[in-house]
Design an enzyme around this catalytic site. Structure first.
Site, PDB file in Angstrom:
ATOM      1  CD  GLN A   1      37.509  43.669  29.172  1.00 21.07           C
ATOM      2  OE1 GLN A   1      38.944  43.141  29.251  1.00 21.07           O
ATOM      3  NE2 GLN A   1      36.897  43.754  27.755  1.00 21.07           N
TER       4      GLN A   1
ATOM      5  CB  CYS B   1      42.230  40.167  36.433  1.00 20.31           C
ATOM      6  SG  CYS B   1      42.497  38.994  36.858  1.00 20.31           S
TER       7      CYS B   1
ATOM      8  CB  CYS C   1      45.241  36.732  35.009  1.00 22.48           C
ATOM      9  SG  CYS C   1      44.136  36.704  34.169  1.00 22.48           S
TER      10      CYS C   1
ATOM     11  CG  HIS D   1      42.538  39.453  30.415  1.00 19.38           C
ATOM     12  ND1 HIS D   1      41.363  40.143  31.943  1.00 19.38           N
ATOM     13  CD2 HIS D   1      41.414  40.364  29.608  1.00 19.38           C
ATOM     14  CE1 HIS D   1      41.029  40.408  31.241  1.00 19.38           C
ATOM     15  NE2 HIS D   1      41.077  40.432  29.853  1.00 19.38           N
TER      16      HIS D   1
ATOM     17  CG  HIS E   1      39.187  36.552  38.862  1.00 21.69           C
ATOM     18  ND1 HIS E   1      38.627  36.558  37.943  1.00 21.69           N
ATOM     19  CD2 HIS E   1      38.694  36.499  39.983  1.00 21.69           C
ATOM     20  CE1 HIS E   1      37.042  36.551  37.870  1.00 21.69           C
ATOM     21  NE2 HIS E   1      37.175  36.506  39.335  1.00 21.69           N
ATOM     22  CG  HIS E   2      44.839  35.688  37.824  1.00 22.07           C
ATOM     23  ND1 HIS E   2      43.849  35.811  37.179  1.00 22.07           N
ATOM     24  CD2 HIS E   2      44.456  34.612  38.745  1.00 22.07           C
ATOM     25  CE1 HIS E   2      43.608  34.209  37.270  1.00 22.07           C
ATOM     26  NE2 HIS E   2      44.173  33.634  37.916  1.00 22.07           N
TER      27      HIS E   2
HETATM   28 ZN   LIG Z   1      42.832  37.345  36.200  1.00 21.62          ZN
END
Ligand SMILES: [Zn+2]
Length: 220
Positions: free
Chosen positions: A145, A104, A175, A173, A106-107
């Site tokens: 995703q 991912c 995260c 996920h 974002h993380h």
């Molecule tokens: Zn994430």
């Protein structure tokens, strides 16, 4: 517990991916920069990067990202160009339960799951073993995703000019799971439908019914 280093060293699937397509251009991630950034991260987290257990961690992390982000240095068009065949076949082609592992964006934590890919050929088909490779290639990038789902569908749509393409991805996920924020949202279902998969109810239903066989079902 599996030995993580052994796992990293094997990387068989990646080698296969690169050899198959003869695509490796030698320019992976900048390992040196990742190593020094990892040392910085360890120190910033209050750890001692020089203690025994962490000594080789920056090197391992750099090798790991080289593998996990290999999708940036592979050209999907070259990956499949020797595996597209002219065939008169007009039934839906479905490849189900393709395992994928992505990160991912974002993380930088994994999201993992299964992809289901289908298309309705129009004079051209692709070698079946290539579809999991296409999924793998787009997964080995920093992703969200929804975009990954769309990229796989768009790519096959462009490469094969089929009557339609359908891609459904189920992802888990980490995260969300590890941070315990939105556990209920950790499992995510995304879809991208092109051509007849979006315009024709019968085609879409055939695809989704096939996916639903033996499980709870998909509501799209
Ligand atoms: Zn994430």
């Amino acid at each position: 517990m599996t030995n993580y280093d052994d796992h990293l060293n094997s990387a068989e699937h990646l080698d296969e991916l690169e050899q198959a397509a003869d695509l490796f251009d030698g320019h992976g991630v900048d390992r040196g920069q990742i190593e020094s950034a990892t040392r910085t991260l360890l120190a910033a987290a209050g750890e001692d990067p020089e203690r025994e257990g962490l000594l080789r961690t920056p090197e391992r992390v750099a090798r790991m990202y080289d593998e996990l982000l290999a999708g940036y240095r592979l050209d999907p068009a070259r990956l499949i160009n020797d595996a597209i065949f002219d065939v008169e076949y007009d039934e839906m082609v479905i490849v189900k339960d393709i395992e994928f592992y992505s990160l991912c964006e974002h993380h930088l934590l994994p999201f993992i799951g299964r992809a289901h890919v289908a298309y309705l050929p129009r004079g051209k088909v692709i070698g079946l073993s290539k579809i999991p490779r296409v999924v793998d290639l787009f997964a080995r990038r920093l992703q969200v995703q929804e975009r990954m789902t769309r990229q796989i569908a768009d790519f096959l749509d462009t490469a094969l000019h089929p009557h339609g393409v359908g891609v459904v991805i189920e992802g888990l996920h980490l995260c969300s799971m590890m941070r315990g924020v939105k556990k209920a949202n950790a499992r995510m279902l995304t879809s991208a439908l092109c051509g007849t998969f979006s315009s024709n109810d019968t085609t879409r239903k055939e695809f989704l019914d096939h996916l639903a066989r033996g499980r709870a079902g998909f509501n799209l």
